[in-house]
Design a protein around this motif. Structure first.
Motif, short mmCIF file in Angstrom:
data_model
loop_
_atom_site.label_atom_id
_atom_site.label_comp_id
_atom_site.label_asym_id
_atom_site.label_seq_id
_atom_site.Cartn_x
_atom_site.Cartn_y
_atom_site.Cartn_z
N ILE A 186 0.89 -1.38 0.08
CA ILE A 186 -0.29 0.22 -0.40
C ILE A 186 1.16 1.20 0.00
O ILE A 186 1.83 1.72 1.34
N VAL A 187 0.64 1.60 -1.33
CA VAL A 187 0.96 3.53 -1.12
C VAL A 187 0.49 4.52 -1.01
O VAL A 187 0.85 5.22 0.49
N ASN A 188 -0.62 4.63 -0.93
CA ASN A 188 -1.83 5.72 -0.22
C ASN A 188 -3.42 5.62 -0.15
O ASN A 188 -3.73 4.47 -0.63
N VAL A 189 -3.90 5.87 0.67
CA VAL A 189 -4.71 5.96 1.04
C VAL A 189 -6.23 7.13 1.05
O VAL A 189 -5.43 7.97 1.15
N ALA A 190 -7.32 7.14 1.23
CA ALA A 190 -8.13 7.52 1.01
C ALA A 190 -9.58 7.75 1.06
O ALA A 190 -10.41 6.06 0.81
N VAL A 191 -10.77 8.56 2.58
CA VAL A 191 -11.66 8.10 2.71
C VAL A 191 -12.15 9.40 2.81
O VAL A 191 -11.82 10.54 2.62
N LEU A 192 -13.70 9.62 1.96
CA LEU A 192 -14.11 10.60 2.39
C LEU A 192 -15.36 10.30 1.84
O LEU A 192 -15.94 9.48 1.87
N THR A 193 -16.36 11.36 2.26
CA THR A 193 -17.72 11.77 2.32
C THR A 193 -18.58 12.06 1.65
O THR A 193 -17.80 12.54 -0.05
N ASP A 194 -20.06 11.69 1.43
CA ASP A 194 -20.55 11.50 -0.37
C ASP A 194 -20.67 13.23 -0.91
O ASP A 194 -20.95 12.81 -2.30
N GLY A 195 -20.03 13.77 -0.03
CA GLY A 195 -20.15 15.76 -0.86
C GLY A 195 -19.03 15.36 -1.99
O GLY A 195 -19.32 16.22 -3.34
N LEU A 196 -18.36 14.28 -1.81
CA LEU A 196 -17.03 14.30 -3.29
C LEU A 196 -17.32 13.09 -4.00
O LEU A 196 -16.40 13.11 -4.66
N GLN A 197 -17.97 13.11 -3.53
CA GLN A 197 -18.28 11.63 -4.06
C GLN A 197 -18.26 10.98 -5.89
O GLN A 197 -18.04 10.43 -6.72
N MET A 198 -19.06 12.66 -6.38
CA MET A 198 -19.42 12.68 -7.84
C MET A 198 -17.86 13.13 -8.16
O MET A 198 -17.55 12.97 -9.93
N LEU A 199 -17.12 13.52 -7.68
CA LEU A 199 -15.88 14.50 -8.33
C LEU A 199 -15.18 13.26 -8.32
O LEU A 199 -14.14 13.43 -9.21
N ALA A 200 -15.03 12.41 -7.59
CA ALA A 200 -13.90 11.25 -6.98
C ALA A 200 -13.92 10.05 -7.43
O ALA A 200 -13.15 8.92 -7.88
N LEU A 201 -14.98 9.40 -8.15
CA LEU A 201 -16.24 8.00 -8.69
C LEU A 201 -16.77 8.37 -9.78
O LEU A 201 -17.05 9.08 -10.38
N ASN A 202 -15.48 6.97 -10.99
CA ASN A 202 -16.42 7.10 -12.17
C ASN A 202 -17.54 6.39 -11.65
O ASN A 202 -17.68 5.01 -11.57
N MET A 203 -19.05 6.45 -11.43
CA MET A 203 -19.85 5.95 -11.37
C MET A 203 -20.52 4.86 -11.80
O MET A 203 -20.99 3.53 -11.74
N VAL A 204 -20.52 5.07 -13.45
CA VAL A 204 -21.32 4.27 -14.51
C VAL A 204 -19.78 2.64 -14.69
O VAL A 204 -20.81 1.71 -14.52
N VAL A 205 -19.06 3.27 -14.15
CA VAL A 205 -18.16 0.85 -14.51
C VAL A 205 -17.54 1.33 -12.62
O VAL A 205 -16.60 0.35 -12.35
N GLY A 206 -18.07 2.41 -11.27
CA GLY A 206 -17.90 2.24 -10.23
C GLY A 206 -15.91 1.79 -10.27
O GLY A 206 -15.61 1.34 -9.42
N GLU A 207 -15.73 3.15 -10.66
CA GLU A 207 -13.99 3.44 -10.49
C GLU A 207 -12.87 4.36 -10.00
O GLU A 207 -13.80 5.59 -10.34
N PRO A 208 -12.56 4.75 -9.02
CA PRO A 208 -11.80 6.11 -8.66
C PRO A 208 -11.72 6.49 -9.78
O PRO A 208 -11.42 5.88 -10.82
N HIS A 209 -11.44 8.28 -9.81
CA HIS A 209 -11.01 8.73 -11.12
C HIS A 209 -9.55 9.58 -10.65
O HIS A 209 -9.16 9.83 -9.66
N LYS A 210 -8.43 8.86 -11.28
CA LYS A 210 -7.50 9.00 -11.06
C LYS A 210 -6.36 10.24 -11.25
O LYS A 210 -6.54 10.96 -10.33
N PRO A 211 -7.30 11.33 -11.98
CA PRO A 211 -7.39 12.98 -11.76
C PRO A 211 -7.68 13.17 -11.09
O PRO A 211 -7.06 14.66 -10.66
N PHE A 212 -8.13 12.93 -10.12
CA PHE A 212 -8.69 13.54 -8.71
C PHE A 212 -7.37 12.93 -7.92
O PHE A 212 -7.18 13.87 -7.23
N PHE A 213 -7.81 11.65 -7.89
CA PHE A 213 -6.70 11.12 -6.69
C PHE A 213 -5.28 11.12 -6.86
O PHE A 213 -4.53 11.44 -6.02
N PHE A 214 -5.11 11.21 -7.89
CA PHE A 214 -3.40 10.93 -7.77
C PHE A 214 -2.90 12.11 -8.02
O PHE A 214 -1.82 12.40 -6.99
#
Length: 259
Positions: A186-214
């Motif tokens: 493990i190199v990184n972890v993150a936890v966020l509440t629902d206010g950010l989930q539309m920016l942080a998650l591609n809901m269609v494919v269920g994958e985290p949005h790399k340009p947000f997290f990296f």
């Protein structure tokens, strides 16, 4: 000549900020977070989002995160426990049960009902070799491994209707909590509440949005001054880039294991 050897350790930056809709309505931020580093590089994180419909949602969120972290910090989290999936799941379950009881006790003390303190809850235990997370309600937990793969450990628990979710005080919430164990370097972890989930998650494919997290992971890895780093994170969460896309309360906890 004295030389200092840098010891590998977690770097954490975390913040909860009030959403623009709550600012306009002169409401408190109903999010809360808490974290602690235990011996042997065991990082424990909790985040919660008090229900907007609950009169004491903020209190519920604060009690839940503080109790969950306190419970885990009081246990002896040994290498044997970290190596045993069943023991890790039991640890997370007991932490959530402790948080639920504390919320119920707080409600009784204030002559409220438990649903008046309704809140979501995410609890994470992370080491350089394993991350375990339990989640009730919406929000998101992610991890990145040493080769750069980013993985959603949990997914938002949204109900049939918009803004509907499960709360810690809901019937059977702990029994049906999402739980995920991920054994990688493990190199990184993150936890966020629902206010950010539309920016942080591609809901269609269920994958985290790399340009947000990296960029955020790079930011925390290089954060030497904790106070300045938190100020920068708060500024980011209050920036137009974020507030143009969400008016909800926002909580983000990001961590990097740095050599």
């Amino acid at each position: 000549m004295n030389t200092s050897k840098q010891i590998p350790q977690w770097r954490i930056v975390a913040a909860s900020v009030c959403g623009t809709s709550h600012v306009r309505n002169k409401q408190l931020c109903q999010d809360a977070h808490h974290w602690q580093i235990l011996p042997n590089n065991v990082l424990v994180v909790a985040a919660a989002d008090g229900a907007g419909s609950a009169s004491q949602g903020k209190v519920g969120a604060m009690v839940a995160v503080e109790t969950a972290i306190e419970y885990i910090s009081m246990q002896k989290v040994t290498q044997d426990m970290l190596a045993d999936d069943a023991l890790l799941r039991e640890l997370l379950t007991e932490a959530m049960l402790a948080a639920r009881k504390a919320v119920e006790d707080e409600a009784a003390t204030g002559n409220n009902q438990p649903h008046d303190l309704a809140t979501t809850l995410i609890v994470m235990v992370a080491t350089p070799n394993v991350v375990a997370v339990a989640q009730i309600g919406d929000g998101l937990a992610v991890a990145k491994d040493s080769i750069g793969d980013l993985f959603a450990l949990t997914m938002p628990d949204n109900g049939e209707y918009i803004n509907e979710t499960t709360f810690l005080t809901s019937s059977g919430a702990v029994d049906t909590a999402q739980m995920k164990l991920w054994r990688e370097d493990i190199v990184n972890v993150a936890v966020l509440t629902d206010g950010l989930q539309m920016l942080a998650l591609n809901m269609v494919v269920g994958e985290p949005h790399k340009p947000f997290f990296f960029p955020l992971f790079e930011f925390v890895a290089n954060a030497e001054d904790k106070t300045a780093a938190k100020e920068q994170l708060v500024k980011f969460l209050n920036s137009e880039r974020i507030t143009q896309r969400t008016d909800d309360d926002l909580t983000l906890v990001i961590a990097a294991f740095s050599n």
